[in-house]
Structures are given as structure tokens and as C-alpha cells.
Write an enzyme that holds these catalytic residues in place. Structure first.
Site, PDB file in Angstrom:
ATOM      1  N   LYS A  43      14.333  49.634 -14.635  1.00 33.39           N
ATOM      2  CA  LYS A  43      13.878  49.265 -15.983  1.00 33.39           C
ATOM      3  C   LYS A  43      15.001  49.402 -17.010  1.00 33.39           C
ATOM      4  O   LYS A  43      15.150  48.551 -17.887  1.00 33.39           O
ATOM      5  CB  LYS A  43      12.673  50.128 -16.400  1.00 33.39           C
ATOM      6  CG  LYS A  43      11.408  49.846 -15.605  1.00 33.39           C
ATOM      7  CD  LYS A  43      10.689  48.611 -16.110  1.00 33.39           C
ATOM      8  CE  LYS A  43       9.760  47.967 -15.090  1.00 33.39           C
ATOM      9  NZ  LYS A  43       8.816  48.890 -14.457  1.00 33.39           N
TER      10      LYS A  43
ATOM     11  N   LYS B 191       7.007  37.050   0.076  1.00 33.43           N
ATOM     12  CA  LYS B 191       5.555  37.147  -0.065  1.00 33.43           C
ATOM     13  C   LYS B 191       5.096  36.553  -1.389  1.00 33.43           C
ATOM     14  O   LYS B 191       5.885  36.296  -2.291  1.00 33.43           O
ATOM     15  CB  LYS B 191       5.129  38.604   0.044  1.00 33.43           C
ATOM     16  CG  LYS B 191       5.722  39.504  -1.021  1.00 33.43           C
ATOM     17  CD  LYS B 191       5.083  40.884  -0.938  1.00 33.43           C
ATOM     18  CE  LYS B 191       5.394  41.634  -2.226  1.00 33.43           C
ATOM     19  NZ  LYS B 191       4.728  42.895  -2.380  1.00 33.43           N
TER      20      LYS B 191
ATOM     21  N   LYS C 277       3.364  37.989  -8.253  1.00 36.90           N
ATOM     22  CA  LYS C 277       3.218  37.591  -9.642  1.00 36.90           C
ATOM     23  C   LYS C 277       4.570  37.138 -10.199  1.00 36.90           C
ATOM     24  O   LYS C 277       4.707  36.070 -10.757  1.00 36.90           O
ATOM     25  CB  LYS C 277       2.716  38.799 -10.439  1.00 36.90           C
ATOM     26  CG  LYS C 277       1.708  38.435 -11.450  1.00 36.90           C
ATOM     27  CD  LYS C 277       0.990  39.599 -12.119  1.00 36.90           C
ATOM     28  CE  LYS C 277       1.301  41.003 -11.678  1.00 36.90           C
ATOM     29  NZ  LYS C 277       0.133  41.870 -11.739  1.00 36.90           N
TER      30      LYS C 277
END
Ligand code: TRP
Length: 329
Positions: A111, A194, A197
Site C-alpha cells: 500500500k 484467476k 475484481k
């Protein structure tokens, strides 16, 4: 019986990967274990502080959970911010969480690399709040993906540290919950990896039939098999993985034979796949729509969930206060 807790950040709609990967298992599991399913809206504030979207996102996950078959009379389904006890437990646990160990977590490092302008306290203490989510119900099992395993490890460490420091055997050490052989990894339609989102390659539970057809028809393929019984490249194997999940064994066999005989036509395969996905998604989408329109029902569901979750959490917070020496006069 295990106490199982699953949390999901409210940052968007659920896709087929969520559905076949975890949700279907939750629906089965809710009858066998003491289950808590909650929507982590506090956590989503660490990266998505958007007052206009927060409630919308919480509502859509809630509707999708209910539409998929989670039963509020069986499991405890709640919104994180409806349980203020978690904030107090997080504060108390934070007294024994070291800045150094929090700075070293992979998620925090990622982050700060991505958002160097927003390295807030909430990001640093993310794992402490997550530990509070888990420990407030003294959960023993937590279904999580690989990316969350380090957070579970920290939760165990905080639990052990608390027990040792105060000479108690209070918090259990939670283990990841594995669905065993039942866990299907749903691939994306872009040929690699995979469904996710952030990858933008997903088919969503709220997608229209038309949107599903479009996405499937656009799925990446190759130029076709060149010799009978040749091994399948990943892009094609991915389509077959999806087919196995949504279609009948006969259909899978039909297209497998076609592949082996070099007679496969990807257009036909995709048309069939799209229709079979629609058969799964359409009824869920309709239920999502009905549930979303029923504000009174949703209000009842979250109220009931909050009551059950708070009963469990407040008992824990009372114990923790006492253990730490906070005494009433
Ligand atoms: N951090 C989890 C995620 O991003 C969401 C989460 C918050 C969670 N609290 C939790 C998951 C407690 C399991 C248990 O996916």
C-alpha cells in the site's frame, strides 16, 4: 462445532470466482458451523474513503450474499460498523501490537508503494482491526485466500501474546479454513490467471444476459488444435474449467471429444458456455434485484445480524477489559 468468521471488504460486486470459490461453500457450511459473515466497511475506508459509495457497496454485497443463499436466520450476517465493540477491542489489542511488525506486513508495504501520499494509521493498524474482527467472536476458523494468510498469522500472534502477557488461556489461535477438494479456482476470461475484481476479467452476479454473452464471446482463445489429442493450452483449458462448473457432464464430454478430434469450433463452445453461465447467474441476479428493492427486509436483516454479533462481541470485550485490569467502581 467450529466458530467460523468470514469478512469481505465492501469495494465492489461479486463475480463468479467469489460465487464458486467461497460463497457456495459458505451456504453449505452455515448449517454445520457457528458462522459469522460480515462486510468490512471500516476496512474499506483505509483505501476507498468515498461517502457517496460506501453504503451502496455495503448494500450490494449484502444483497448478493442473501441472493446466493446465506440465511440470516441460520448464520450471523452483519456490517462491521454496526458493531462498535470491534473498535474498542481493536484499541485494546493495539496496545500489544508493535509498529515494527505492522510495518513489515506485505500488504502494508504494498500500500505505501502504491499510495505514498496516503499512508494513514488505518492502513498500519489494518491487521489489528482484522484481529479484533476475528477475536471478538473467538473464531477458530477463518476462510481466507493466500493474500490474507499473513494477517491470520498476526492474529494468532496477537492472541498468543495476549494469553501469555496476562497468564490466561482466553483467545484461541484461529486457523485458515480450507474447503478441501471442493474449492474451485475460477479462471478469468482473458486467458491467464484467476477471475478477480482488480483484473477486470470477471463475470458478475449482477451482469445482464447480454453482458455475459458479450464477455464470453470475447474470451481469449487460440488458433485451434493442430493434431488429435493434443494437450490443451491454458486459455482453452480455462474455458473448459468454466464449462465443468456450469454445464452438464454431457456437454463437457461433447466439447472434449470435439477438441480431441480437432473439430472444435470455439464459437459454438462459447455460445454454449454463455447460455450455461446465464442459467446460473440469471436467477441470482433476479433475487439480488428483488432483495435490493426491499429496504424493510434489509433493515431487519442487518439489525438482527448486529444484535447477534454484538452479543458475542460485548461478552468478549467485557472479558478483555477485566483481564487487562479495567474495573468498575
Ligand atoms: N482483509 C480481508 C480482505 O481484504 C477482509 C477482512 C477484514 C477479513 N476483516 C476480516 C477477512 C476478518 C477475514 C476475517 O479480504
Amino acid at each position: 462445532m467450529e466458530t467460523v468468521l468470514s469478512g469481505i471488504r465492501s469495494t465492489g460486486n461479486l463475480h463468479l470466482g467469489n460465487y464458486f470459490g467461497a460463497l457456495k461453500n459458505f451456504v453449505r457450511m452455515q448449517h454445520d458451523e457457528r458462522c459469522f459473515f460480515f462486510i468490512a466497511d471500516y476496512h474499506s475506508l483505509t483505501t476507498h474513503p468515498d461517502p457517496g459509495m460506501l453504503h451502496v457497496n455495503v448494500k450490494s454485497v449484502l444483497c448478493e450474499y442473501l441472493a446466493a443463499g446465506l440465511d440470516p436466520d441460520v448464520a450471523t450476517i452483519y456490517v462491521q460498523s454496526d458493531v462498535p465493540e470491534v473498535a474498542e477491542l481493536s484499541l485494546l489489542l493495539g496496545m500489544h501490537a508493535f509498529v515494527g511488525e505492522l510495518e513489515r506486513t506485505a500488504s502494508f508495504k504494498e500500500k505505501i508503494r502504491k499510495h505514498p501520499d496516503n499512508v494513514n494509521i488505518g492502513l498500519l493498524s489494518y491487521p489489528v482491526l482484522m484481529a479484533a474482527d476475528i477475536l471478538q467472536h473467538r473464531a477458530t476458523r477463518v476462510p481466507v485466500g493466500k493474500d490474507q494468510e499473513q494477517h491470520l498469522e498476526l492474529t494468532r500472534r496477537f492472541a498468543r501474546r495476549f494469553n501469555q502477557l496476562y497468564g490466561v488461556d482466553y483467545f484461541p489461535e484461529c486457523q485458515p479454513y480450507r474447503f478441501g477438494g471442493e474449492l474451485v479456482k475460477i479462471p478469468g476470461l482473458d486467458g491467464s490467471g484467476k477471475m478477480g475484481k482488480s483484473e477486470g476479467n470477471g463475470i458478475y452476479l449482477s451482469d445482464t444476459d447480454e453482458a455475459i454473452r458479450k464477455k464470453v464471446m470475447k474470451a481469449v482463445t487460440d488458433s485451434g488444435p493442430t493434431a488429435p489429442d493434443s494437450p490443451m493450452p491454458e486459455v482453452i483449458a480455462n474455458l473448459f474449467t468454466l464449462l465443468k462448473v456450469v454445464s452438464s457432464p454431457d456437454t463437457v464430454q461433447f466439447f472434449t471429444d470435439k477438441w480431441n478430434r480437432c473439430e472444435i469450433r470455439y464459437g459454438d463452445l462459447k455460445k454454449q458456455l454463455a447460455e450455461d453461465i446465464i442459467r446460473v447467474v440469471a436467477p441470482i441476479r433476479e433475487r439480488i434485484r428483488d432483495i435490493a428493492a426491499d429496504e424493510a427486509y434489509l433493515a431487519r436483516v442487518v439489525k438482527q445480524g448486529a444484535e447477534k454479533a454484538r452479543a458475542s462481541a460485548s461478552a468478549t470485550v467485557a472479558d478483555v477489559r477485566r483481564i487487562m485490569g479495567i474495573k468498575p467502581f
